[in-house]
Enzyme design. Structure first.
Site, mmCIF file in Angstrom:
data_model
loop_
_atom_site.group_PDB
_atom_site.id
_atom_site.type_symbol
_atom_site.label_atom_id
_atom_site.label_comp_id
_atom_site.label_asym_id
_atom_site.label_seq_id
_atom_site.Cartn_x
_atom_site.Cartn_y
_atom_site.Cartn_z
ATOM 1 C CG ASN A 285 15.860 20.359 56.640
ATOM 2 O OD1 ASN A 285 15.017 20.084 57.481
ATOM 3 N ND2 ASN A 285 17.113 19.966 56.734
ATOM 4 C CG HIS B 287 19.760 16.038 59.842
ATOM 5 N ND1 HIS B 287 20.891 16.766 59.544
ATOM 6 C CD2 HIS B 287 20.172 15.059 60.685
ATOM 7 C CE1 HIS B 287 21.932 16.249 60.178
ATOM 8 N NE2 HIS B 287 21.502 15.220 60.881
ATOM 9 N NE ARG C 253 20.228 17.588 64.105
ATOM 10 C CZ ARG C 253 21.450 17.710 63.605
ATOM 11 N NH1 ARG C 253 22.415 16.904 64.032
ATOM 12 N NH2 ARG C 253 21.715 18.621 62.689
ATOM 13 C CG HIS D 88 14.685 18.379 64.390
ATOM 14 N ND1 HIS D 88 15.149 17.283 63.697
ATOM 15 C CD2 HIS D 88 15.789 19.116 64.706
ATOM 16 C CE1 HIS D 88 16.456 17.342 63.603
ATOM 17 N NE2 HIS D 88 16.882 18.429 64.201
ATOM 18 C CD GLU E 145 20.420 17.244 55.878
ATOM 19 O OE1 GLU E 145 20.848 17.467 54.719
ATOM 20 O OE2 GLU E 145 20.288 18.129 56.739
ATOM 21 C CG HIS F 142 24.968 25.073 57.213
ATOM 22 N ND1 HIS F 142 24.281 24.210 58.044
ATOM 23 C CD2 HIS F 142 25.586 25.955 58.020
ATOM 24 C CE1 HIS F 142 24.491 24.547 59.303
ATOM 25 N NE2 HIS F 142 25.278 25.609 59.323
ATOM 26 N N GLY G 42 16.254 24.976 54.906
ATOM 27 C CA GLY G 42 15.208 24.775 55.894
ATOM 28 C C GLY G 42 14.992 25.964 56.802
ATOM 29 C CG HIS G 43 16.927 28.349 60.667
ATOM 30 N ND1 HIS G 43 16.315 28.017 61.856
ATOM 31 C CD2 HIS G 43 17.325 29.642 60.797
ATOM 32 C CE1 HIS G 43 16.340 29.061 62.666
ATOM 33 N NE2 HIS G 43 16.942 30.054 62.051
#
Length: 242
Positions: A7, A43, A45, A50, A70, A191, A214-215
């Site tokens: 991600n 992702h 938003r 981002h 997503e 997650h 990702g993070h």
């Protein structure tokens, strides 16, 4: 082996901090794939804090592995995914103002809504996945009934509980993954997965199709470098090396 989809939202967050194009998310996506990742996840938003919708269009030509988009299925999101035609779309029930995806769908409660959207995406040849809570087996069953190809198990609780009792933490995921495969669903996970808890997950559930990370991966890359980090996450997924 379980596939690694990276991600790259956090790359876009860093870029947006200066309002320029450094780092370039398109070039990072190319590099991540060159380093061995099996896919790219984004992702977008509504506030584009981002990944921007324009990024998604720009990324489509360079993602030669697997593109996973997503997000919450708003009208704008549905139009975006239909235009771009990624290999996979993952539906999440996020409100517009949440920082990160912190809950899975209650599929029974949104059955008709999700079924209509999934049918639309499938008519365009896009594989579909629903982000769910692994403890709710009925939502796995409902995901099959509503027409999803896969479920993505939310691993946030696993990541928290892993630090206390990893054997107990993994049990709901094992049960959910087995049940999903029994009824014909593919299984993804994501997650808060990182280099600490990912090897234990991959060892006990080697038949997960894909993890999206990702993070933690981008944070590790600050110290290790992006190429080395991708290699380490791939190694964490390779149960043959354990």
């Amino acid at each position: 082996m379980t596939k690694l989809s990276v991600n790259i939202n956090k790359i876009a967050t860093l870029r947006n901090a200066r309002g320029e194009n450094n780092p370039d998310v398109v070039e990072v996506a190319k590099d991540v794939q060159r380093f061995g990742a099996n896919g790219i996840t984004v992702h977008p938003r509504p506030d584009e804090r981002h990944i921007r919708y324009r990024d998604v269009y720009d990324l489509r030509p360079v993602v030669e592995t697997e593109f996973n988009i997503e997000g919450y299925p708003s009208e704008a999101f549905i139009d975006l995914v239909t235009d771009v035609k990624p290999e996979q779309v993952t539906l999440v029930p996020d409100a517009p103002d949440v920082i990160t995806s912190n809950a899975g769908w209650r599929v029974r409660e949104h059955f008709d809504f999700l079924r209509k959207i999934l049918q639309h995406f499938k008519s365009h040849g896009i594989r579909t996945s629903i982000f769910i809570e692994p403890e709710v087996l009925d939502d796995i069953r409902a995901s099959r009934e509503v027409g999803a190809d896969r479920v993505e198990l939310r691993t946030g609780p696993y990541a928290i509980d892993y630090k206390k009792d990893r054997e107990a933490a993994i049990k709901p995921l094992i049960k959910a993954e087995r049940y999903a495969h029994e009824i014909g669903l593919g299984v993804n996970a994501g997650h808060d997965l990182d280099l600490d808890n990912l090897p234990f997950l991959s060892y006990h559930i080697p038949t997960i199709d894909e993890v999206s990370i990702g993070h933690a991966l981008i944070c590790d890359a600050l110290y290790l470098g992006l190429e080395e980090t991708v290699h380490r996450y791939l190694a964490a997924l390779d149960v043959r090396s354990k």
